[in-house]
Design a protein around this motif. Structure first.
Motif, mmCIF file in Angstrom:
data_model
loop_
_atom_site.group_PDB
_atom_site.id
_atom_site.type_symbol
_atom_site.label_atom_id
_atom_site.label_comp_id
_atom_site.label_asym_id
_atom_site.label_seq_id
_atom_site.Cartn_x
_atom_site.Cartn_y
_atom_site.Cartn_z
ATOM 1 N N UNK A 1 67.122 45.876 61.014
ATOM 2 C CA UNK A 1 65.941 45.175 60.525
ATOM 3 C C UNK A 1 64.910 46.166 60.006
ATOM 4 N N UNK A 2 64.293 45.830 58.884
ATOM 5 C CA UNK A 2 63.183 46.587 58.323
ATOM 6 C C UNK A 2 62.031 45.609 58.174
ATOM 7 N N UNK A 3 60.864 45.958 58.702
ATOM 8 C CA UNK A 3 59.746 45.016 58.652
ATOM 9 C C UNK A 3 58.409 45.733 58.629
ATOM 10 N N UNK A 4 57.404 44.994 58.169
ATOM 11 C CA UNK A 4 56.021 45.464 58.203
ATOM 12 C C UNK A 4 55.367 44.790 59.410
ATOM 13 N N UNK A 5 54.659 45.566 60.197
ATOM 14 C CA UNK A 5 53.994 45.005 61.363
ATOM 15 C C UNK A 5 52.853 44.094 60.915
ATOM 16 N N UNK A 6 52.523 43.124 61.765
ATOM 17 C CA UNK A 6 51.523 42.111 61.430
ATOM 18 C C UNK A 6 50.190 42.704 60.999
ATOM 19 N N UNK A 7 49.737 43.744 61.672
ATOM 20 C CA UNK A 7 48.427 44.317 61.339
ATOM 21 C C UNK A 7 48.435 44.930 59.939
ATOM 22 N N UNK A 8 49.578 45.458 59.489
ATOM 23 C CA UNK A 8 49.676 46.033 58.142
ATOM 24 C C UNK A 8 49.629 44.914 57.102
ATOM 25 N N UNK A 9 50.364 43.838 57.348
ATOM 26 C CA UNK A 9 50.352 42.689 56.439
ATOM 27 C C UNK A 9 48.937 42.130 56.339
ATOM 28 N N UNK A 10 48.251 42.020 57.468
ATOM 29 C CA UNK A 10 46.877 41.512 57.472
ATOM 30 C C UNK A 10 45.938 42.427 56.680
ATOM 31 N N UNK A 11 46.104 43.746 56.818
ATOM 32 C CA UNK A 11 45.288 44.695 56.047
ATOM 33 C C UNK A 11 45.488 44.483 54.548
ATOM 34 N N UNK A 12 46.726 44.330 54.132
ATOM 35 C CA UNK A 12 47.029 44.130 52.705
ATOM 36 C C UNK A 12 46.446 42.813 52.224
ATOM 37 N N UNK A 13 46.670 41.737 52.974
ATOM 38 C CA UNK A 13 46.152 40.419 52.588
ATOM 39 C C UNK A 13 44.627 40.442 52.459
ATOM 40 N N UNK A 14 43.952 41.027 53.439
ATOM 41 C CA UNK A 14 42.490 41.107 53.387
ATOM 42 C C UNK A 14 42.036 41.925 52.179
ATOM 43 N N UNK A 15 42.668 43.061 51.961
ATOM 44 C CA UNK A 15 42.267 43.915 50.843
ATOM 45 C C UNK A 15 42.436 43.180 49.513
ATOM 46 N N UNK A 16 43.536 42.469 49.349
ATOM 47 C CA UNK A 16 43.769 41.747 48.091
ATOM 48 C C UNK A 16 42.751 40.637 47.875
ATOM 49 N N UNK A 17 42.205 40.092 48.957
ATOM 50 C CA UNK A 17 41.144 39.082 48.841
ATOM 51 C C UNK A 17 39.801 39.697 48.465
ATOM 52 N N UNK A 18 39.591 40.951 48.831
ATOM 53 C CA UNK A 18 38.270 41.560 48.743
ATOM 54 C C UNK A 18 38.076 42.515 47.574
ATOM 55 N N UNK A 19 39.079 42.642 46.707
ATOM 56 C CA UNK A 19 38.964 43.565 45.569
ATOM 57 C C UNK A 19 39.166 42.813 44.261
ATOM 58 N N UNK A 20 38.841 43.468 43.167
ATOM 59 C CA UNK A 20 39.106 42.925 41.834
ATOM 60 C C UNK A 20 40.547 43.287 41.472
ATOM 61 N N UNK A 21 41.461 42.363 41.699
ATOM 62 C CA UNK A 21 42.884 42.636 41.486
ATOM 63 C C UNK A 21 43.243 42.802 40.017
ATOM 64 N N UNK A 22 42.362 42.377 39.128
ATOM 65 C CA UNK A 22 42.628 42.542 37.696
ATOM 66 C C UNK A 22 42.654 44.016 37.290
ATOM 67 N N UNK A 23 42.035 44.871 38.101
ATOM 68 C CA UNK A 23 41.996 46.302 37.808
ATOM 69 C C UNK A 23 43.251 47.034 38.290
#
Length: 93
Positions: free
Chosen positions: A45-67
């Protein structure tokens, strides 16, 4: 070595992997390289831990993804300037 969350064997190691994330607005997906991951030599199994997924999700909500380009590294993504300091819509810890 650490315990694998899937098979509970002490055969998991930290490494980095590539992942693909669909943006919250559904307009496109990003390739994110070098994401911290866990890989288990016992069960495969290869996986991303929950806290890493949460960091990515939060960051994508809080930045200008168009850049962002089509491909970004985890560190580049996390270093991108935010509109807000944190996700104020998350009401749990």
């Amino acid at each position: 070595m650490k315990e694998c969350m899937w098979c509970n064997e002490e055969a998991a190691e930290h490494m980095t992997k590539t992942g693909y994330w669909e943006l919250h607005d559904g307009t496109r997906a990003l390739q994110i390289d070098e994401i911290p991951a866990v890989c288990c030599s016992s069960c495969g199994m290869e996986y991303h831990e929950d806290h890493v997924v949460e960091e990515i999700e939060d960051q994508l909500l809080l930045i200008d993804t168009k850049k962002l380009g089509k491909v970004v590294s985890f560190n580049e993504l996390m270093a991108t300037e935010r509109f807000l300091k944190k996700n104020y819509f998350k009401f749990y810890n």
